[in-house]
Design an enzyme around this catalytic site. Structure first.
Site, short mmCIF file in Angstrom:
data_model
loop_
_atom_site.label_atom_id
_atom_site.label_comp_id
_atom_site.label_asym_id
_atom_site.label_seq_id
_atom_site.Cartn_x
_atom_site.Cartn_y
_atom_site.Cartn_z
N LYS A 96 0.84 -1.21 0.00
CA LYS A 96 0.00 0.00 0.00
C LYS A 96 0.88 1.25 0.00
O LYS A 96 0.62 2.20 -0.74
CB LYS A 96 -0.92 0.02 1.23
N GLN A 155 -5.11 -1.16 9.66
CA GLN A 155 -5.10 -2.51 9.07
C GLN A 155 -5.80 -3.50 10.02
O GLN A 155 -5.53 -3.54 11.22
CB GLN A 155 -3.65 -2.94 8.82
N ASP A 161 -11.23 3.34 4.05
CA ASP A 161 -11.71 1.95 4.01
C ASP A 161 -13.23 1.88 3.85
O ASP A 161 -13.77 0.83 3.50
CB ASP A 161 -11.35 1.24 5.32
N1 GUN Z 1 -7.66 -6.45 6.15
C1 GUN Z 1 -8.04 -7.16 5.06
N2 GUN Z 1 -8.58 -6.35 4.14
C2 GUN Z 1 -8.56 -5.11 4.65
C3 GUN Z 1 -8.97 -3.83 4.16
O1 GUN Z 1 -9.51 -3.67 3.06
N3 GUN Z 1 -8.75 -2.78 5.00
C4 GUN Z 1 -8.18 -2.93 6.21
N4 GUN Z 1 -8.04 -1.84 6.96
N5 GUN Z 1 -7.79 -4.09 6.70
C5 GUN Z 1 -7.97 -5.17 5.91
#
Ligand code: GUN
Length: 297
Positions: A55, A99, A122
């Site tokens: 990311k 996350q 998100d």
């Molecule tokens: N863990 C797995 N997928 C995601 C996501 O799209 N966002 C976040 N913050 N954590 C995740």
């Protein structure tokens, strides 16, 4: 019937990322605004570390600022909430991503709902899930947004209209928001899950299957209606005979590719789209917070 079209998520994601980069460049030259994304990683989860690294790289490649915060697995909820409060208050940060999963001692909902909804890239905050469900402008979760882009690219908006879509999986991250997006595209939507009776029969009725259950190769070839479009959200690491691991989806690809009209591979399908959509959301958040229109590419 010939083999399915393989939907190339990697190529489509690249197009999306180039488009975002062009818009970011224009935003920065015309307004001086450089979008910033902060990612908070609590603990040492191996898969999460890989995601967070990619990311950060993608964010910088799009011309945005990337901020990374690593916190120990022993962090308290108050420590994480203090970090979120600081990021909410920072003018340099337009997007905040905590996350998931978080360590057991920390309540996910509590942390997510502490994020400023305008910075919630998100789309997990109750304000954003509520706005999405009621058809208002919202921050949309990245993975389902990526799936929607793939479906629109492959089927076109007319191909989605009236289609029978079955989502396997009812998570907050994918299944539930995916249902909202498919409804907006005028599909007839079923959310199936691990307790659904006669699951294979339910899936067999689908023109569109979105598999997001987290069970390796659960959806078999004979569950798929010939010609259906199959979007595989699964990312499951499986042991190989030689001791290494390989990634497989929630759909048995070797079987599915013989029956489906189109199918996404794992890896190289939905995964790259998720990151591309995170960049889209960060750009939109930055524009909104600075009260400027999203620039043309
Ligand atoms: N863990 C797995 N997928 C995601 C996501 O799209 N966002 C976040 N913050 N954590 C995740």
């Amino acid at each position: 019937m010939g083999e399915a079209t393989i939907i190339d998520g990697k190529a489509i994601a690249l197009k999306v990322r180039q488009d975002v980069a062009a818009r970011v460049a224009r935003l920065t030259t015309t307004t001086g605004v450089k979008p910033g994304l902060a990612v908070v990683l609590v603990g040492e989860d191996a898969a999460s570390q890989v995601y967070v690294r990619s990311k950060g790289k993608a964010t910088r490649e799009a011309g945005m600022e990337s901020f990374e915060f690593r916190m120990p697995a022993s962090s308290t909820a108050d420590e994480v909430l203090a970090r979120v409060a600081e990021l909410n208050a920072s003018d340099e940060v337009n997007g905040i991503l905590v996350q998931l999963p978080l360590p057991d001692q920390i309540d996910e909902h509590h942390v997510i709902d502490a994020i400023d909804p305008l910075k919630d890239v998100d789309g997990f905050h109750a304000i954003n899930t509520g706005r999405l469900s009621s058809g208002q402008e919202a921050m949309v979760p990245c993975t389902p947004l990526g799936c929607q882009i793939l479906l629109r690219e492959h089927l076109g908006t007319d191909g989605l209209k009236g289609a029978n879509a079955v989502i396997v999986g009812r998570s907050n991250i994918v299944g539930k928001p995916m249902a909202q997006l498919l409804l907006q595209d005028h599909c007839t939507v079923t959310i199936a899950h691990s307790r659904t009776r006669d699951l294979a029969d339910v899936v067999r009725r689908a023109d569109i299957v979105v598999a997001a259950v987290g069970r390796p190769e659960m959806v078999r070839g004979d569950w798929i209606r010939p010609g259906a479009t199959v979007i595989d959200v699964g990312v499951n690491r499986m042991a190989r005979d030689d001791g290494k691991t390989r990634l497989v989806g929630d759909v048995c690809f070797a079987e599915g590719v013989k029956v489906a009209g189109a199918i996404t591979p794992v890896p190289g399908g939905v995964g790259p789209m998720t990151i591309a959509c995170l960049l889209v959301n960060t750009l939109h958040a930055a524009c909104r917070q600075n009260q400027v229109a999203v620039p043309e590419a």
